[in-house]
Design a protein around this motif. Sequence first.
Motif, mmCIF file in Angstrom:
data_model
loop_
_atom_site.group_PDB
_atom_site.id
_atom_site.type_symbol
_atom_site.label_atom_id
_atom_site.label_comp_id
_atom_site.label_asym_id
_atom_site.label_seq_id
_atom_site.Cartn_x
_atom_site.Cartn_y
_atom_site.Cartn_z
ATOM 1 N N CYS A 34 0.682 -1.166 -0.031
ATOM 2 C CA CYS A 34 0.203 -0.275 -0.421
ATOM 3 C C CYS A 34 1.270 1.075 -0.230
ATOM 4 C CB CYS A 34 -0.800 0.343 1.039
ATOM 5 S SG CYS A 34 -2.475 -1.402 1.213
ATOM 6 N N LEU A 35 2.015 1.248 -0.351
ATOM 7 C CA LEU A 35 3.200 2.623 -0.966
ATOM 8 C C LEU A 35 2.240 3.183 -1.678
ATOM 9 C CD1 LEU A 35 5.771 3.869 0.107
ATOM 10 C CD2 LEU A 35 6.305 2.327 -2.343
ATOM 11 N N LEU A 36 2.363 4.867 -1.189
ATOM 12 C CA LEU A 36 1.915 5.961 -1.889
ATOM 13 C C LEU A 36 3.278 6.411 -1.900
ATOM 14 C CD1 LEU A 36 -1.910 6.891 -1.097
ATOM 15 C CD2 LEU A 36 -0.671 5.948 -3.521
ATOM 16 N N ALA A 37 3.378 7.239 -2.501
ATOM 17 C CA ALA A 37 5.443 8.224 -2.345
ATOM 18 C C ALA A 37 4.314 9.124 -3.686
ATOM 19 C CB ALA A 37 6.097 7.818 -2.800
ATOM 20 N N ILE A 46 4.537 9.878 2.361
ATOM 21 C CA ILE A 46 4.791 8.327 2.369
ATOM 22 C C ILE A 46 3.742 8.143 2.926
ATOM 23 C CG2 ILE A 46 6.324 7.048 2.816
ATOM 24 C CD1 ILE A 46 7.595 9.195 0.724
ATOM 25 N N HIS A 47 2.562 7.216 2.304
ATOM 26 C CA HIS A 47 2.154 6.217 3.094
ATOM 27 C C HIS A 47 2.315 4.637 2.836
ATOM 28 C CE1 HIS A 47 -1.772 3.716 3.603
ATOM 29 N NE2 HIS A 47 -2.012 4.488 4.504
ATOM 30 N N PHE A 48 2.855 4.091 4.401
ATOM 31 C CA PHE A 48 3.354 2.723 3.594
ATOM 32 C C PHE A 48 3.129 1.551 5.521
ATOM 33 C CE2 PHE A 48 7.382 -0.077 3.033
ATOM 34 C CZ PHE A 48 6.380 -1.212 2.104
ATOM 35 N N HIS A 49 2.838 0.653 4.666
ATOM 36 C CA HIS A 49 2.074 -0.162 5.524
ATOM 37 C C HIS A 49 3.586 -1.800 5.351
ATOM 38 C CE1 HIS A 49 -2.253 0.148 4.450
ATOM 39 N NE2 HIS A 49 -1.739 0.835 5.043
#
Length: 83
Positions: A34-37, A46-49
């Motif tokens: 679920c990476l968002l950069a 940044i959003h990352f699990h």
Amino acid sequence: MLEYKFDTQLLIEGEGLSEDAIHDYITQNIQGDCLLAVGSESLIKIHFHTNTPWKVLEYAASLGEIYDVVVENMQRQADGLQG
């Protein structure tokens, strides 16, 4: 049981930041999903699990100033506990 239990979010402020380079580095070097950069050359969100949020923070800090850091334990939330 979640595969990746920490929802890791932060902002990186710097110069010459690249969404693609950050995305590629994290994808290739840190396990998670679920990476968002997203952002600009001066500010990236940044959003990352992941199970190793400290690796994300260490990498991000090497790129610029990090702030608005949030690390939430999604497993605790799924179990009905405070995350």
